[in-house]
Write a protein that holds these residues in place. Structure first.
Motif, PDB file in Angstrom:
ATOM      1  N   VAL A  73      33.472 -73.421  63.979  1.00  0.00           N
ATOM      2  CA  VAL A  73      34.767 -73.090  63.366  1.00  0.00           C
ATOM      3  C   VAL A  73      34.590 -72.030  62.284  1.00  0.00           C
ATOM      4  CG1 VAL A  73      36.618 -73.988  61.896  1.00  0.00           C
ATOM      5  CG2 VAL A  73      35.878 -75.279  63.902  1.00  0.00           C
ATOM      6  N   LEU A  74      33.594 -72.203  61.429  1.00  0.00           N
ATOM      7  CA  LEU A  74      33.359 -71.245  60.349  1.00  0.00           C
ATOM      8  C   LEU A  74      32.931 -69.881  60.886  1.00  0.00           C
ATOM      9  CD1 LEU A  74      31.562 -73.592  57.810  1.00  0.00           C
ATOM     10  CD2 LEU A  74      33.797 -72.519  57.504  1.00  0.00           C
ATOM     11  N   LEU A  75      32.133 -69.879  61.935  1.00  0.00           N
ATOM     12  CA  LEU A  75      31.687 -68.612  62.518  1.00  0.00           C
ATOM     13  C   LEU A  75      32.855 -67.800  63.079  1.00  0.00           C
ATOM     14  CD1 LEU A  75      28.449 -69.756  64.388  1.00  0.00           C
ATOM     15  CD2 LEU A  75      28.550 -68.217  62.417  1.00  0.00           C
ATOM     16  N   LEU A  76      33.824 -68.501  63.686  1.00  0.00           N
ATOM     17  CA  LEU A  76      34.928 -67.817  64.356  1.00  0.00           C
ATOM     18  C   LEU A  76      36.169 -67.651  63.495  1.00  0.00           C
ATOM     19  CD1 LEU A  76      34.702 -69.501  67.887  1.00  0.00           C
ATOM     20  CD2 LEU A  76      33.700 -67.335  67.130  1.00  0.00           C
ATOM     21  N   LEU A  77      36.262 -68.424  62.420  1.00  0.00           N
ATOM     22  CA  LEU A  77      37.476 -68.414  61.605  1.00  0.00           C
ATOM     23  C   LEU A  77      37.849 -67.032  61.079  1.00  0.00           C
ATOM     24  CD1 LEU A  77      39.786 -69.873  60.177  1.00  0.00           C
ATOM     25  CD2 LEU A  77      38.202 -70.366  58.286  1.00  0.00           C
ATOM     26  N   PRO A  78      36.941 -66.260  60.451  1.00  0.00           N
ATOM     27  CA  PRO A  78      37.360 -64.952  59.929  1.00  0.00           C
ATOM     28  C   PRO A  78      37.909 -64.016  61.001  1.00  0.00           C
ATOM     29  CG  PRO A  78      35.218 -65.578  59.049  1.00  0.00           C
ATOM     30  CD  PRO A  78      35.530 -66.551  60.131  1.00  0.00           C
ATOM     31  N   ALA A  89      37.823 -50.381  64.078  1.00  0.00           N
ATOM     32  CA  ALA A  89      38.086 -51.799  64.359  1.00  0.00           C
ATOM     33  C   ALA A  89      36.794 -52.536  64.711  1.00  0.00           C
ATOM     34  CB  ALA A  89      39.103 -51.934  65.487  1.00  0.00           C
ATOM     35  N   GLY A  90      35.864 -51.860  65.363  1.00  0.00           N
ATOM     36  CA  GLY A  90      34.603 -52.499  65.729  1.00  0.00           C
ATOM     37  C   GLY A  90      33.807 -52.935  64.518  1.00  0.00           C
ATOM     38  N   LEU A  91      33.798 -52.096  63.472  1.00  0.00           N
ATOM     39  CA  LEU A  91      33.069 -52.456  62.254  1.00  0.00           C
ATOM     40  C   LEU A  91      33.813 -53.529  61.465  1.00  0.00           C
ATOM     41  CD1 LEU A  91      31.687 -49.012  61.012  1.00  0.00           C
ATOM     42  CD2 LEU A  91      30.511 -50.826  62.269  1.00  0.00           C
ATOM     43  N   ARG A  92      35.132 -53.519  61.530  1.00  0.00           N
ATOM     44  CA  ARG A  92      35.876 -54.602  60.872  1.00  0.00           C
ATOM     45  C   ARG A  92      35.596 -55.930  61.574  1.00  0.00           C
ATOM     46  NH1 ARG A  92      40.038 -50.428  60.225  1.00  0.00           N
ATOM     47  NH2 ARG A  92      41.103 -51.095  62.129  1.00  0.00           N
ATOM     48  N   LEU A  93      35.479 -55.885  62.898  1.00  0.00           N
ATOM     49  CA  LEU A  93      35.117 -57.099  63.636  1.00  0.00           C
ATOM     50  C   LEU A  93      33.721 -57.558  63.247  1.00  0.00           C
ATOM     51  CD1 LEU A  93      35.574 -59.212  65.859  1.00  0.00           C
ATOM     52  CD2 LEU A  93      34.758 -57.527  67.522  1.00  0.00           C
ATOM     53  N   LEU A  94      32.791 -56.633  63.129  1.00  0.00           N
ATOM     54  CA  LEU A  94      31.434 -56.980  62.698  1.00  0.00           C
ATOM     55  C   LEU A  94      31.450 -57.625  61.320  1.00  0.00           C
ATOM     56  CD1 LEU A  94      28.357 -56.892  63.009  1.00  0.00           C
ATOM     57  CD2 LEU A  94      28.416 -54.538  62.136  1.00  0.00           C
ATOM     58  N   SER A  95      32.265 -57.091  60.422  1.00  0.00           N
ATOM     59  CA  SER A  95      32.371 -57.659  59.074  1.00  0.00           C
ATOM     60  C   SER A  95      32.893 -59.085  59.125  1.00  0.00           C
ATOM     61  CB  SER A  95      33.307 -56.788  58.225  1.00  0.00           C
ATOM     62  OG  SER A  95      33.378 -57.277  56.908  1.00  0.00           O
ATOM     63  N   ALA A  96      33.890 -59.340  59.970  1.00  0.00           N
ATOM     64  CA  ALA A  96      34.445 -60.692  60.097  1.00  0.00           C
ATOM     65  C   ALA A  96      33.394 -61.656  60.643  1.00  0.00           C
ATOM     66  CB  ALA A  96      35.671 -60.666  61.006  1.00  0.00           C
ATOM     67  N   LEU A  97      32.629 -61.206  61.625  1.00  0.00           N
ATOM     68  CA  LEU A  97      31.585 -62.061  62.190  1.00  0.00           C
ATOM     69  C   LEU A  97      30.499 -62.363  61.158  1.00  0.00           C
ATOM     70  CD1 LEU A  97      31.256 -60.372  65.703  1.00  0.00           C
ATOM     71  CD2 LEU A  97      32.271 -62.605  65.208  1.00  0.00           C
ATOM     72  N   THR A 127      36.961 -50.946  55.899  1.00  0.00           N
ATOM     73  CA  THR A 127      35.861 -50.807  56.855  1.00  0.00           C
ATOM     74  C   THR A 127      34.536 -50.481  56.184  1.00  0.00           C
ATOM     75  OG1 THR A 127      37.529 -49.917  58.369  1.00  0.00           O
ATOM     76  CG2 THR A 127      35.241 -49.845  59.093  1.00  0.00           C
ATOM     77  N   VAL A 128      34.550 -49.619  55.163  1.00  0.00           N
ATOM     78  CA  VAL A 128      33.283 -49.251  54.520  1.00  0.00           C
ATOM     79  C   VAL A 128      32.660 -50.426  53.781  1.00  0.00           C
ATOM     80  CG1 VAL A 128      33.865 -46.803  54.246  1.00  0.00           C
ATOM     81  CG2 VAL A 128      34.439 -48.412  52.416  1.00  0.00           C
ATOM     82  N   ALA A 129      33.402 -51.523  53.649  1.00  0.00           N
ATOM     83  CA  ALA A 129      32.879 -52.686  52.929  1.00  0.00           C
ATOM     84  C   ALA A 129      32.116 -53.646  53.841  1.00  0.00           C
ATOM     85  CB  ALA A 129      34.015 -53.433  52.240  1.00  0.00           C
ATOM     86  N   TRP A 130      31.962 -53.321  55.129  1.00  0.00           N
ATOM     87  CA  TRP A 130      31.343 -54.293  56.037  1.00  0.00           C
ATOM     88  C   TRP A 130      29.924 -54.692  55.609  1.00  0.00           C
ATOM     89  CZ3 TRP A 130      26.903 -54.144  58.820  1.00  0.00           C
ATOM     90  CH2 TRP A 130      26.315 -52.892  59.093  1.00  0.00           C
ATOM     91  N   PRO A 131      29.079 -53.795  55.032  1.00  0.00           N
ATOM     92  CA  PRO A 131      27.747 -54.248  54.632  1.00  0.00           C
ATOM     93  C   PRO A 131      27.748 -55.267  53.487  1.00  0.00           C
ATOM     94  CG  PRO A 131      27.786 -51.848  54.885  1.00  0.00           C
ATOM     95  CD  PRO A 131      29.200 -52.323  54.884  1.00  0.00           C
ATOM     96  N   LEU A 132      28.870 -55.379  52.784  1.00  0.00           N
ATOM     97  CA  LEU A 132      28.929 -56.329  51.670  1.00  0.00           C
ATOM     98  C   LEU A 132      28.742 -57.759  52.152  1.00  0.00           C
ATOM     99  CD1 LEU A 132      29.998 -53.719  50.364  1.00  0.00           C
ATOM    100  CD2 LEU A 132      31.674 -55.106  49.150  1.00  0.00           C
ATOM    101  N   ALA A 133      29.168 -58.034  53.403  1.00  0.00           N
ATOM    102  CA  ALA A 133      28.974 -59.377  53.956  1.00  0.00           C
ATOM    103  C   ALA A 133      27.487 -59.658  54.188  1.00  0.00           C
ATOM    104  CB  ALA A 133      29.753 -59.517  55.266  1.00  0.00           C
ATOM    105  N   ILE A 134      26.715 -58.627  54.510  1.00  0.00           N
ATOM    106  CA  ILE A 134      25.266 -58.809  54.667  1.00  0.00           C
ATOM    107  C   ILE A 134      24.641 -59.162  53.319  1.00  0.00           C
ATOM    108  CG2 ILE A 134      23.093 -57.676  55.262  1.00  0.00           C
ATOM    109  CD1 ILE A 134      24.533 -56.035  57.304  1.00  0.00           C
ATOM    110  N   ALA A 135      25.061 -58.455  52.270  1.00  0.00           N
ATOM    111  CA  ALA A 135      24.546 -58.751  50.930  1.00  0.00           C
ATOM    112  C   ALA A 135      24.847 -60.190  50.542  1.00  0.00           C
ATOM    113  CB  ALA A 135      25.153 -57.787  49.915  1.00  0.00           C
TER     114      ALA A 135
END
Length: 509
Positions: free
Chosen positions: A14-19, A80-88, A131-139
């Motif tokens: 659930v947590l993996l898919l929720l965002p 949109a692909g990078l926004r999806l990556l950020s959500a995942l 979109t440019v914020a997607w690496p913040l989720a990695i941090a």
């Protein structure tokens, strides 16, 4: 090997898919947000520039991740692909937090609610929508893994194993900081959660545990700072004027109390530039509950426990915003508030547990999560995706009139912040304009024209571009784009039709 029960794995899924599910409409809407357009172009046309700019701000890994990912995109739709990556990635971070909380002996329901709350906080909304914020989720995720490694180090009996795990924890904090310094402090969220199972006894080993984790964060940040300073000293990159230390420490602390702390205390609510009474009330209510939790500890277990609880709360509140307290910037942006908001959420849960037990804590957080889910979806779309798509649609409509063979001149009349589409605005984030500048409209038009003429790499040289608040007197232009009309879209139904159709409908009034 003992088989793990099914329910925690269901919670993990659930947590993996929720965002992704929650922000679906925002992820796959056609839009960009401010820097998205320039990074999309520069990553292809000026290799190395993004890495250098980010390195100038002590974020070299951030630059590498941005340039390598944006360099693979060819169109605005590709964002949109990078926004999806950020959500995942945000889902991975939330699931990791859930398992850390379970290991810290938090009961399953409350651990799930806390991890879910992180996904719906305003900072998390920005991670997906910008979109440019997607690496913040990695941090964010690296900081959590660093905590898990440090916990293993502190629990191991083998000296060699302890050193390896602890060194890895420090390196992970360092890597997180070299992506985005504020998010490395998310390490302190599970530290705050670790206080709950240790609340009954204040012994030397508990204080040592707390100090060891603090030292791990400090050493990781010090390592990142050292790498940056060596890079500046050897002139691997120029120094950004944003890399400066705060000289008025007391003034900065009072600013922290007045703005960032208040915004973080409101948790799921978003402030606006004019000040939101709802945010003030929510922040006051949460602070009262936190204080009541400290008093509850004091009355239940004595003054020594109450004082320890109060000191730990204050230390972690300040520590989770520590990077921003040291630098000279005073920008209470939500993208830097996630560690502070996370610490507040954990202490709020512990206060509710102290005051009313599991039933109160579950009910309170269930209500908070339900409200947060509803607000997160609407705020991300209504205040970022939809307004930005209207700006893009207006420029796309104008770009259709540009005939490159005629070498036309184009002038864009830029809007003021008061002419925005969104009903409210907070700084350069929620509800803000991208086109109220002298560079974003130019970058947007370049990306639009490249989509129209993909076989012409130098398409941007086929027209002359200028912009400003007003048309220059005694000058004529072939194509004039008046973005001041954006104010006319403020009352338009959000998402009722496509942005292009909305532009046509409003324009025909």
């Amino acid at each position: 090997m003992k088989r793990l029960p099914l329910r925690p794995w269901l919670a993990t899924i659930v947590l993996l898919l929720l965002p992704t599910a929650l922000y679906w409409s925002t992820i796959f809407h056609r839009y960009g947000f401010r820097d998205d357009y320039s990074v999309l172009r520069e990553s292809r046309e000026e290799p190395g520039k993004i890495v250098q700019v980010c390195a100038m701000q002590a974020r070299p890994i951030y630059g590498v991740l941005l340039e390598s990912s944006f360099g693979r995109l060819r169109t605005i739709d590709g964002l949109a692909g990078l926004r999806l990556l950020s959500a995942l990635l945000l889902g991975v971070a939330a699931a990791t937090l859930f398992w850390i909380l379970r290991r810290q002996k938090w009961e399953r329901a409350l651990a799930l609610l806390l991890a879910t709350l992180v996904v719906v906080l305003p900072g998390a909304q920005l991670f997906v929508a910008w979109t440019v914020a997607w690496p913040l989720a990695i941090a964010l995720w690296l900081a959590l893994v660093a905590f898990a490694c440090a916990e293993n180090a502190f629990e191991e009996n083998s000296c060699a194993t302890r050193i390896v795990f602890w060194a890895l924890a420090v390196l992970l904090v360092m890597a997180s900081a070299l992506i985005y310094q504020p998010n490395s402090l998310f390490y302190l969220v599970p530290v705050a959660a670790g206080l709950w199972p240790r609340r009954r006894r204040i012994e030397r080993n508990v204080v040592e545990w707390f100090v060891r984790h603090g030292a791990t964060v400090v050493l990781g940040l010090a390592g990142a700072f050292t790498v940056t300073m060596v890079g500046f000293a050897r002139e691997w990159m120029p120094v950004s004027n944003r890399v400066a230390l705060e000289h008025d420490g007391l003034g900065k602390f009072f600013w922290f109390l007045a703005e960032p702390l208040q915004n973080a205390l409101a948790l799921i609510l978003i402030n606006d530039d004019g000040g939101s009474p709802a945010v003030h009330r929510a922040a006051a209510l949460v602070m009262l509950v936190l204080i009541a939790g400290v008093i509850g500890e004091w009355r239940t277990r004595g003054a020594r426990h109450g004082l320890w609880w109060a000191l730990a709360l204050c230390a972690l509140l300040v520590g989770s915003f520590g990077v921003n307290l040291f630098v000279a910037d005073r920008w209470a942006a939500y993208r830097v508030l996630l560690p502070l908001s996370g610490v507040i959420a954990v202490f709020l849960a512990m206060a509710l547990l102290t005051l009313g037990g599991r039933r109160w804590a579950r009910a309170g957080f269930a209500a908070l999560v339900v409200g947060g889910v509803w607000l997160a979806r609407s705020q991300a779309f209504d205040l970022i995706a939809w307004p930005q798509s209207i700006e893009l649609a207006l420029l796309e409509k104008a770009a259709a009139r540009i005939a490159p063979a005629e070498r036309p001149s184009v002038f864009v009349i830029t809007p003021t912040p008061d002419e925005r589409v969104a009903p409210r605005v907070f700084h350069d984030e929620f509800g803000s304009l991208s086109t109220d500048s002298d560079w974003v409209p130019k970058e947007m038009l370049k990306d639009i024209m490249r989509e129209r003429f993909p076989a012409t790499p130098a398409i941007a040289t086929s027209y002359a571009f200028a912009c400003g608040r007003k048309l220059p007197p005694e000058e004529s232009f072939d194509v004039i784009v008046d973005l001041r009309v954006l104010r006319g879209f403020r009352g338009a139904p959000v998402g009722a039709r496509s942005p292009a159709a909305t532009v046509e409908a409003v324009g025909s009034r």
